[in-house]
Motif scaffolding. Sequence first.
Motif, PDB file in Angstrom:
ATOM      1  N   PRO A   1      57.797  35.306  56.397  1.00  0.00           N
ATOM      2  CA  PRO A   1      58.830  35.265  57.438  1.00  0.00           C
ATOM      3  C   PRO A   1      58.828  36.529  58.281  1.00  0.00           C
ATOM      4  CG  PRO A   1      59.706  34.471  55.350  1.00  0.00           C
ATOM      5  CD  PRO A   1      58.347  35.037  55.058  1.00  0.00           C
ATOM      6  N   ASP A   2      59.133  36.369  59.566  1.00  0.00           N
ATOM      7  CA  ASP A   2      59.063  37.494  60.499  1.00  0.00           C
ATOM      8  C   ASP A   2      60.000  38.634  60.123  1.00  0.00           C
ATOM      9  OD1 ASP A   2      57.126  36.289  62.030  1.00  0.00           O
ATOM     10  OD2 ASP A   2      58.539  35.401  63.449  1.00  0.00           O
ATOM     11  N   GLY A   3      61.098  38.346  59.452  1.00  0.00           N
ATOM     12  CA  GLY A   3      62.065  39.390  59.140  1.00  0.00           C
ATOM     13  C   GLY A   3      61.704  40.283  57.978  1.00  0.00           C
ATOM     14  N   LEU A   4      60.609  39.982  57.282  1.00  0.00           N
ATOM     15  CA  LEU A   4      60.234  40.776  56.118  1.00  0.00           C
ATOM     16  C   LEU A   4      59.106  41.739  56.455  1.00  0.00           C
ATOM     17  CD1 LEU A   4      60.228  38.186  53.179  1.00  0.00           C
ATOM     18  CD2 LEU A   4      61.999  39.834  53.797  1.00  0.00           C
ATOM     19  N   PRO A   5      59.333  43.060  56.343  1.00  0.00           N
ATOM     20  CA  PRO A   5      58.248  44.017  56.559  1.00  0.00           C
ATOM     21  C   PRO A   5      57.156  43.857  55.503  1.00  0.00           C
ATOM     22  CG  PRO A   5      60.400  45.094  56.602  1.00  0.00           C
ATOM     23  CD  PRO A   5      60.618  43.723  56.071  1.00  0.00           C
ATOM     24  N   PHE A   6      55.942  44.250  55.864  1.00  0.00           N
ATOM     25  CA  PHE A   6      54.814  44.081  54.960  1.00  0.00           C
ATOM     26  C   PHE A   6      55.021  44.796  53.625  1.00  0.00           C
ATOM     27  CE2 PHE A   6      52.209  43.438  58.975  1.00  0.00           C
ATOM     28  CZ  PHE A   6      51.982  42.084  58.747  1.00  0.00           C
ATOM     29  N   ALA A   7      55.461  46.042  53.658  1.00  0.00           N
ATOM     30  CA  ALA A   7      55.583  46.812  52.410  1.00  0.00           C
ATOM     31  C   ALA A   7      56.569  46.160  51.454  1.00  0.00           C
ATOM     32  CB  ALA A   7      56.002  48.248  52.720  1.00  0.00           C
ATOM     33  N   GLU A   8      57.726  45.732  51.961  1.00  0.00           N
ATOM     34  CA  GLU A   8      58.705  45.068  51.105  1.00  0.00           C
ATOM     35  C   GLU A   8      58.154  43.745  50.579  1.00  0.00           C
ATOM     36  OE1 GLU A   8      59.358  46.761  53.753  1.00  0.00           O
ATOM     37  OE2 GLU A   8      61.177  47.947  53.431  1.00  0.00           O
ATOM     38  N   ALA A   9      57.503  42.982  51.452  1.00  0.00           N
ATOM     39  CA  ALA A   9      56.981  41.678  51.050  1.00  0.00           C
ATOM     40  C   ALA A   9      55.940  41.802  49.944  1.00  0.00           C
ATOM     41  CB  ALA A   9      56.384  40.963  52.255  1.00  0.00           C
ATOM     42  N   ALA A  10      55.153  42.869  49.952  1.00  0.00           N
ATOM     43  CA  ALA A  10      54.098  43.038  48.955  1.00  0.00           C
ATOM     44  C   ALA A  10      54.635  43.208  47.546  1.00  0.00           C
ATOM     45  CB  ALA A  10      53.218  44.235  49.328  1.00  0.00           C
ATOM     46  N   THR A  11      55.919  43.500  47.392  1.00  0.00           N
ATOM     47  CA  THR A  11      56.508  43.655  46.058  1.00  0.00           C
ATOM     48  C   THR A  11      56.915  42.320  45.448  1.00  0.00           C
ATOM     49  OG1 THR A  11      58.805  43.903  46.828  1.00  0.00           O
ATOM     50  CG2 THR A  11      57.440  45.892  46.769  1.00  0.00           C
ATOM     51  N   LEU A  12      56.805  41.235  46.193  1.00  0.00           N
ATOM     52  CA  LEU A  12      57.358  39.956  45.747  1.00  0.00           C
ATOM     53  C   LEU A  12      56.409  39.084  44.928  1.00  0.00           C
ATOM     54  CD1 LEU A  12      59.643  37.842  45.763  1.00  0.00           C
ATOM     55  CD2 LEU A  12      58.783  37.068  47.995  1.00  0.00           C
ATOM     56  N   PRO A  13      55.129  38.893  45.298  1.00  0.00           N
ATOM     57  CA  PRO A  13      54.354  37.814  44.676  1.00  0.00           C
ATOM     58  C   PRO A  13      54.264  37.859  43.154  1.00  0.00           C
ATOM     59  CG  PRO A  13      53.273  38.549  46.675  1.00  0.00           C
ATOM     60  CD  PRO A  13      54.386  39.525  46.422  1.00  0.00           C
ATOM     61  N   LEU A  14      53.710  38.917  42.586  1.00  0.00           N
ATOM     62  CA  LEU A  14      53.494  38.951  41.142  1.00  0.00           C
ATOM     63  C   LEU A  14      54.815  38.899  40.374  1.00  0.00           C
ATOM     64  CD1 LEU A  14      51.746  39.241  38.629  1.00  0.00           C
ATOM     65  CD2 LEU A  14      51.762  41.716  38.982  1.00  0.00           C
ATOM     66  N   ASN A  15      55.740  39.763  40.747  1.00  0.00           N
ATOM     67  CA  ASN A  15      56.973  39.864  39.976  1.00  0.00           C
ATOM     68  C   ASN A  15      57.922  38.706  40.241  1.00  0.00           C
ATOM     69  OD1 ASN A  15      56.549  42.582  38.659  1.00  0.00           O
ATOM     70  ND2 ASN A  15      56.250  43.117  40.805  1.00  0.00           N
ATOM     71  N   GLY A  16      57.996  38.254  41.488  1.00  0.00           N
ATOM     72  CA  GLY A  16      58.854  37.121  41.795  1.00  0.00           C
ATOM     73  C   GLY A  16      58.360  35.839  41.152  1.00  0.00           C
ATOM     74  N   LEU A  17      57.045  35.581  41.237  1.00  0.00           N
ATOM     75  CA  LEU A  17      56.499  34.380  40.618  1.00  0.00           C
ATOM     76  C   LEU A  17      56.592  34.440  39.094  1.00  0.00           C
ATOM     77  CD1 LEU A  17      53.364  33.733  42.852  1.00  0.00           C
ATOM     78  CD2 LEU A  17      55.365  32.244  42.632  1.00  0.00           C
ATOM     79  N   THR A  18      56.404  35.630  38.514  1.00  0.00           N
ATOM     80  CA  THR A  18      56.554  35.755  37.065  1.00  0.00           C
ATOM     81  C   THR A  18      57.969  35.387  36.632  1.00  0.00           C
ATOM     82  OG1 THR A  18      54.861  37.477  36.921  1.00  0.00           O
ATOM     83  CG2 THR A  18      56.414  37.327  35.097  1.00  0.00           C
ATOM     84  N   ALA A  19      58.969  35.911  37.327  1.00  0.00           N
ATOM     85  CA  ALA A  19      60.357  35.583  36.995  1.00  0.00           C
ATOM     86  C   ALA A  19      60.622  34.093  37.169  1.00  0.00           C
ATOM     87  CB  ALA A  19      61.300  36.399  37.877  1.00  0.00           C
ATOM     88  N   ASP A  20      60.146  33.524  38.260  1.00  0.00           N
ATOM     89  CA  ASP A  20      60.387  32.114  38.554  1.00  0.00           C
ATOM     90  C   ASP A  20      59.723  31.214  37.518  1.00  0.00           C
ATOM     91  OD1 ASP A  20      61.624  30.293  40.505  1.00  0.00           O
ATOM     92  OD2 ASP A  20      59.574  29.677  40.975  1.00  0.00           O
ATOM     93  N   GLN A  21      58.475  31.511  37.171  1.00  0.00           N
ATOM     94  CA  GLN A  21      57.760  30.678  36.201  1.00  0.00           C
ATOM     95  C   GLN A  21      58.313  30.865  34.786  1.00  0.00           C
ATOM     96  OE1 GLN A  21      53.520  31.327  36.907  1.00  0.00           O
ATOM     97  NE2 GLN A  21      53.789  30.889  39.083  1.00  0.00           N
ATOM     98  N   ALA A  22      58.813  32.059  34.475  1.00  0.00           N
ATOM     99  CA  ALA A  22      59.455  32.272  33.179  1.00  0.00           C
ATOM    100  C   ALA A  22      60.733  31.440  33.065  1.00  0.00           C
ATOM    101  CB  ALA A  22      59.770  33.749  32.978  1.00  0.00           C
ATOM    102  N   LEU A  23      61.506  31.380  34.138  1.00  0.00           N
ATOM    103  CA  LEU A  23      62.723  30.564  34.126  1.00  0.00           C
ATOM    104  C   LEU A  23      62.387  29.084  34.008  1.00  0.00           C
ATOM    105  CD1 LEU A  23      64.768  32.495  36.836  1.00  0.00           C
ATOM    106  CD2 LEU A  23      65.232  32.432  34.373  1.00  0.00           C
ATOM    107  N   ASP A  24      61.279  28.664  34.614  1.00  0.00           N
ATOM    108  CA  ASP A  24      60.830  27.281  34.438  1.00  0.00           C
ATOM    109  C   ASP A  24      60.544  26.988  32.970  1.00  0.00           C
ATOM    110  OD1 ASP A  24      61.018  26.710  37.143  1.00  0.00           O
ATOM    111  OD2 ASP A  24      58.873  26.970  37.533  1.00  0.00           O
ATOM    112  N   LEU A  25      59.889  27.921  32.275  1.00  0.00           N
ATOM    113  CA  LEU A  25      59.576  27.727  30.865  1.00  0.00           C
ATOM    114  C   LEU A  25      60.838  27.663  30.012  1.00  0.00           C
ATOM    115  CD1 LEU A  25      56.506  30.102  30.351  1.00  0.00           C
ATOM    116  CD2 LEU A  25      56.510  27.617  30.157  1.00  0.00           C
ATOM    117  N   LEU A  26      61.831  28.478  30.335  1.00  0.00           N
ATOM    118  CA  LEU A  26      63.086  28.450  29.586  1.00  0.00           C
ATOM    119  C   LEU A  26      63.811  27.121  29.773  1.00  0.00           C
ATOM    120  CD1 LEU A  26      64.296  32.073  30.342  1.00  0.00           C
ATOM    121  CD2 LEU A  26      63.848  31.148  28.055  1.00  0.00           C
ATOM    122  N   ASP A  27      63.753  26.586  30.994  1.00  0.00           N
ATOM    123  CA  ASP A  27      64.293  25.254  31.292  1.00  0.00           C
ATOM    124  C   ASP A  27      65.752  25.118  30.857  1.00  0.00           C
ATOM    125  OD1 ASP A  27      64.167  22.681  32.314  1.00  0.00           O
ATOM    126  OD2 ASP A  27      63.443  21.801  30.438  1.00  0.00           O
TER     127      ASP A  27
END
Length: 321
Positions: free
Chosen positions: A121-147
Motif C-alpha cells: 500500500p502507498d501509505g507504508l514506507p519501505f523500511a516499516e513494511a520490511a518488518t512485516l513479512p516474516l514476523n507477521g506471517l509467523t504470528a498469523d500462521q501460528a494463530l491458524d494452528l491454534l484454531d
Amino acid sequence: MRAVVVHEFGGPQVLEVVDLPEPVPGPGQLAIRVAAAAVNPVDAVTRDGTLAGLGLLPAPAPGTPVGIGWDVAGEVLALGPGTAGFAVGQRVLALRDRLDLPLGSYADHLVLDASAVAPLPDGLPFAEAATLPLNGLTADQALDLLDLPPGATLLVTGAAGAVGGFAVELAARQRGLTVLAQAAPADHAALRAMGAAFVVDRAAPDLAEAVRALVPGGVDGALDTALLGIRALGAVRNRGAFVSVAGGPPPGLRGITVHTVWIAADGAALTRLAGLAAAGELTLRVADVLPLDQAATAHQRLAAGGLRGRLVLVPAPAAAR
C-alpha cells in the motif's frame, strides 16, 4: 549487483558484501529492486551455522555463497514469463522462505516466485513494511494452528517482540481472543494499547501460576514466542492448544495439542496483513535503518539485544524514503 553473503559460518565478521550477477526471473517469478530488508534472529542463526547444525541448511560448498535475509520491500524490476498480477515499477513486499539459495534479501535485487509477493500500500514506507513479512506471517500462521474460537483465552509469551506484538494485535483485534501478554513492565502499557486484556510480568517466578491466577483452570491456548517450553505449557488448560515458533516443542501433556509453526511464504495472506498495517491495525516497529554494507554492525546490535522493533538494511539512503 551487491549482496551480503557468507562463505563460511561464524560471527558477524563472516558477512561479506560481494558482487553477484543480476538475478533473472524465470516463469512465474519477478525481480525486485530491494529498498529495505529487515534483520531477523533467523539471519543470525543462518550466518553462524546453527541451522546447518540442525540439518535445515546445507554447509556452503567451496566458493558457493549462502544468502542472508528473508524480508524485503521494494519495487518490481522485471517480470518473468507467465507472471500475472504485477507491473514493473509497482511497490511490493515479500518473504524469501528458502534457505538453500545463494541470494537472500540483503541485496540490491532479488528474484522470488510471484506467489510470495504482495502489493505494498502507498501509505507504508519501505523500511516499516520490511518488518512485516516474516514476523507477521509467523504470528498469523501460528494463530491458524491454534484454531481458537472468538472469546477464547490466549497466552502470548515474549509479547513485546516482533512476532509476539503482531500476535497480540491479530488475536485481539482480528480474531476476538482474550489475550494475556507476557512481557517486562516497561512494555505493559504498550501491550494493553495493542489489545492485551491482561499483562503478566516476565519476571514472575512461576508463569503458569501467574496466568492461572487470572484465568482459573488455564488458558485455552498459548503462543510461545519466547521459547519457554514446559513453563508456558503449564499455563494451558487440559486439552488446550500450544504453538512454539522454533525449536522442539514440549510434549503434549494433559491432552494438549502441540505444534511448531514452520513459516511459509504466502502472498495472499501478506496482502491482507499489509492492508491491516496500512489501516493502523498492525504496529510496524523499526529500531534503526542502516546501509547494506553495515550488515555486520546490524548483526552485532541484534546480538546485543534490547531492541524494540527490527533493524532494517537499505541498499542506499534514498531507498529508505
